[in-house]
Design a protein around this motif. Structure first.
Motif, PDB file in Angstrom:
ATOM      1  N   PRO A  13     -56.774   0.223 -60.549  1.00 61.80           N
ATOM      2  CA  PRO A  13     -56.190  -0.146 -61.667  1.00 61.80           C
ATOM      3  C   PRO A  13     -54.889   0.391 -62.071  1.00 61.80           C
ATOM      4  N   PHE A  14     -54.751   1.584 -61.524  1.00 54.58           N
ATOM      5  CA  PHE A  14     -53.468   2.156 -61.871  1.00 54.58           C
ATOM      6  C   PHE A  14     -52.146   1.949 -60.745  1.00 54.58           C
ATOM      7  N   LEU A  15     -52.922   1.120 -59.678  1.00 48.13           N
ATOM      8  CA  LEU A  15     -51.804   0.961 -58.584  1.00 48.13           C
ATOM      9  C   LEU A  15     -50.518   0.285 -59.178  1.00 48.13           C
ATOM     10  N   GLY A  16     -49.206   0.577 -58.459  1.00 47.84           N
ATOM     11  CA  GLY A  16     -48.110   0.010 -59.086  1.00 47.84           C
ATOM     12  C   GLY A  16     -48.075  -1.608 -58.630  1.00 47.84           C
ATOM     13  N   PRO A  17     -48.142  -1.697 -57.406  1.00 46.47           N
ATOM     14  CA  PRO A  17     -48.035  -3.274 -56.880  1.00 46.47           C
ATOM     15  C   PRO A  17     -49.185  -4.006 -57.107  1.00 46.47           C
ATOM     16  N   ASP A  18     -49.359  -5.337 -57.043  1.00 43.45           N
ATOM     17  CA  ASP A  18     -50.596  -6.094 -57.129  1.00 43.45           C
ATOM     18  C   ASP A  18     -51.518  -5.783 -56.106  1.00 43.45           C
ATOM     19  N   GLY A  19     -51.014  -5.349 -55.068  1.00 43.02           N
ATOM     20  CA  GLY A  19     -51.979  -5.277 -53.711  1.00 43.02           C
ATOM     21  C   GLY A  19     -50.878  -4.349 -52.721  1.00 43.02           C
ATOM     22  N   MET A  20     -51.975  -4.026 -51.911  1.00 42.29           N
ATOM     23  CA  MET A  20     -51.311  -2.836 -50.739  1.00 42.29           C
ATOM     24  C   MET A  20     -52.184  -2.885 -49.674  1.00 42.29           C
ATOM     25  N   PHE A  25     -58.252  -1.160 -45.372  1.00 37.79           N
ATOM     26  CA  PHE A  25     -58.385  -1.613 -46.783  1.00 37.79           C
ATOM     27  C   PHE A  25     -57.383  -2.255 -47.388  1.00 37.79           C
ATOM     28  N   ILE A  26     -57.893  -3.068 -48.252  1.00 40.14           N
ATOM     29  CA  ILE A  26     -56.751  -3.717 -49.209  1.00 40.14           C
ATOM     30  C   ILE A  26     -57.050  -3.314 -50.530  1.00 40.14           C
ATOM     31  N   LEU A  27     -56.049  -2.604 -50.999  1.00 37.59           N
ATOM     32  CA  LEU A  27     -55.977  -2.040 -52.353  1.00 37.59           C
ATOM     33  C   LEU A  27     -55.464  -3.001 -53.303  1.00 37.59           C
ATOM     34  N   VAL A  28     -56.041  -3.294 -54.695  1.00 40.16           N
ATOM     35  CA  VAL A  28     -55.690  -4.390 -55.473  1.00 40.16           C
ATOM     36  C   VAL A  28     -55.670  -3.734 -56.936  1.00 40.16           C
ATOM     37  N   ARG A  29     -54.879  -4.189 -57.648  1.00 48.29           N
ATOM     38  CA  ARG A  29     -54.671  -3.610 -59.126  1.00 48.29           C
ATOM     39  C   ARG A  29     -55.759  -4.260 -59.944  1.00 48.29           C
ATOM     40  N   ARG A  30     -56.152  -5.717 -59.796  1.00 53.84           N
ATOM     41  CA  ARG A  30     -56.961  -6.296 -60.711  1.00 53.84           C
ATOM     42  C   ARG A  30     -58.149  -6.669 -59.743  1.00 53.84           C
ATOM     43  N   PRO A  31     -59.363  -6.700 -60.412  1.00 55.26           N
ATOM     44  CA  PRO A  31     -60.647  -7.365 -59.767  1.00 55.26           C
ATOM     45  C   PRO A  31     -60.331  -8.757 -59.479  1.00 55.26           C
ATOM     46  N   ASP A  32     -61.009  -9.251 -58.415  1.00 54.47           N
ATOM     47  CA  ASP A  32     -60.917 -10.627 -58.036  1.00 54.47           C
ATOM     48  C   ASP A  32     -59.643 -11.040 -57.909  1.00 54.47           C
ATOM     49  N   PRO A  33     -58.993 -10.634 -56.898  1.00 55.80           N
ATOM     50  CA  PRO A  33     -57.517 -10.981 -56.467  1.00 55.80           C
ATOM     51  C   PRO A  33     -57.401 -12.420 -55.843  1.00 55.80           C
ATOM     52  N   GLY A  34     -56.690 -13.224 -56.147  1.00 58.10           N
ATOM     53  CA  GLY A  34     -56.426 -14.474 -55.631  1.00 58.10           C
ATOM     54  C   GLY A  34     -56.352 -14.472 -54.161  1.00 58.10           C
ATOM     55  N   LEU A  38     -54.525 -11.699 -51.209  1.00 57.50           N
ATOM     56  CA  LEU A  38     -55.504 -11.396 -50.054  1.00 57.50           C
ATOM     57  C   LEU A  38     -54.947 -11.902 -48.769  1.00 57.50           C
ATOM     58  N   ASN A  39     -54.442 -12.937 -48.563  1.00 57.12           N
ATOM     59  CA  ASN A  39     -53.821 -13.520 -47.560  1.00 57.12           C
ATOM     60  C   ASN A  39     -52.648 -12.676 -46.920  1.00 57.12           C
ATOM     61  N   HIS A  40     -51.902 -12.550 -48.144  1.00 54.60           N
ATOM     62  CA  HIS A  40     -50.485 -11.604 -48.022  1.00 54.60           C
ATOM     63  C   HIS A  40     -50.811 -10.303 -47.171  1.00 54.60           C
ATOM     64  N   GLU A  41     -51.849  -9.590 -47.785  1.00 58.80           N
ATOM     65  CA  GLU A  41     -52.191  -8.190 -47.544  1.00 58.80           C
ATOM     66  C   GLU A  41     -52.976  -8.303 -46.141  1.00 58.80           C
ATOM     67  N   ARG A  42     -53.678  -9.408 -45.865  1.00 56.45           N
ATOM     68  CA  ARG A  42     -54.233  -9.432 -44.474  1.00 56.45           C
ATOM     69  C   ARG A  42     -53.206  -9.576 -43.499  1.00 56.45           C
ATOM     70  N   ILE A  43     -52.166 -10.311 -43.682  1.00 58.38           N
ATOM     71  CA  ILE A  43     -51.045 -10.425 -42.633  1.00 58.38           C
ATOM     72  C   ILE A  43     -50.468  -8.803 -42.647  1.00 58.38           C
ATOM     73  N   HIS A  44     -50.367  -8.102 -43.560  1.00 60.72           N
ATOM     74  CA  HIS A  44     -49.782  -6.654 -43.317  1.00 60.72           C
ATOM     75  C   HIS A  44     -50.936  -5.965 -42.531  1.00 60.72           C
ATOM     76  N   LEU A  45     -52.327  -6.266 -42.865  1.00 60.36           N
ATOM     77  CA  LEU A  45     -53.172  -5.517 -41.793  1.00 60.36           C
ATOM     78  C   LEU A  45     -53.199  -5.836 -40.494  1.00 60.36           C
ATOM     79  N   ARG A  46     -52.833  -7.182 -40.119  1.00 58.80           N
ATOM     80  CA  ARG A  46     -52.621  -7.323 -38.800  1.00 58.80           C
ATOM     81  C   ARG A  46     -51.323  -6.822 -38.321  1.00 58.80           C
ATOM     82  N   GLN A  47     -50.546  -6.680 -39.038  1.00 58.16           N
ATOM     83  CA  GLN A  47     -48.946  -5.967 -38.660  1.00 58.16           C
ATOM     84  C   GLN A  47     -49.423  -4.651 -38.210  1.00 58.16           C
ATOM     85  N   GLN A  48     -50.298  -3.922 -39.225  1.00 61.87           N
ATOM     86  CA  GLN A  48     -50.602  -2.620 -38.723  1.00 61.87           C
ATOM     87  C   GLN A  48     -51.600  -2.614 -37.713  1.00 61.87           C
TER      88      GLN A  48
END
Length: 115
Positions: A13-20, A25-34, A38-48
């Motif tokens: 809940p105290f995460l600055g951005p909406d997701g990371m 892992f994908i960290l999200v600020r709010r439960p049930d992210p859209g 999630l796709n944006h963050e999954r793209i980052h996981l692939r980059q990592q």
């Protein structure tokens, strides 16, 4: 979009951005992210996965500093990091990761855009 295990999505809940993305892992600020977030963050996981976690974050940080010097503005610098440009450009395409080529973020290094 392939299912991402709910165990890998952590609400902070105290995460600055909406997701990371912090592999695996994908960290999200709010439960049930859209699905777009999630796709944006999954793209980052692939980059990592492609670069490795430490090289990804080193590259991300160095590129941010270069863009910050280039644009003299935090938000514009952030939006012009190649990893972010790829993720923002494709976050609404929920099939993107099924057709994405390896190191696709590199095509976003060649040109920049102001946000």
């Amino acid at each position: 979009m392939a299912k991402l295990s709910k165990k890998l999505i952590i609400t902070v809940p105290f995460l600055g951005p909406d997701g990371m993305a912090l592999f695996p892992f994908i960290l999200v600020r709010r439960p049930d992210p859209g699905p777009t977030l999630l796709n944006h963050e999954r793209i980052h996981l692939r980059q990592q996965l492609e670069l490795g976690i430490v090289p990804f974050y080193l590259w991300y940080g160095i590129e941010y500093l270069i863009r910050r010097w280039q644009y003299r503005d935090h938000y514009t610098a952030y939006r012009n990091i190649s990893f972010e440009r790829e993720a923002f450009s494709n976050e609404r395409d929920l099939q993107y990761l099924t057709t994405r080529t390896w190191f696709a973020f590199s095509q976003y290094l060649r040109t920049t855009q102001k946000a």
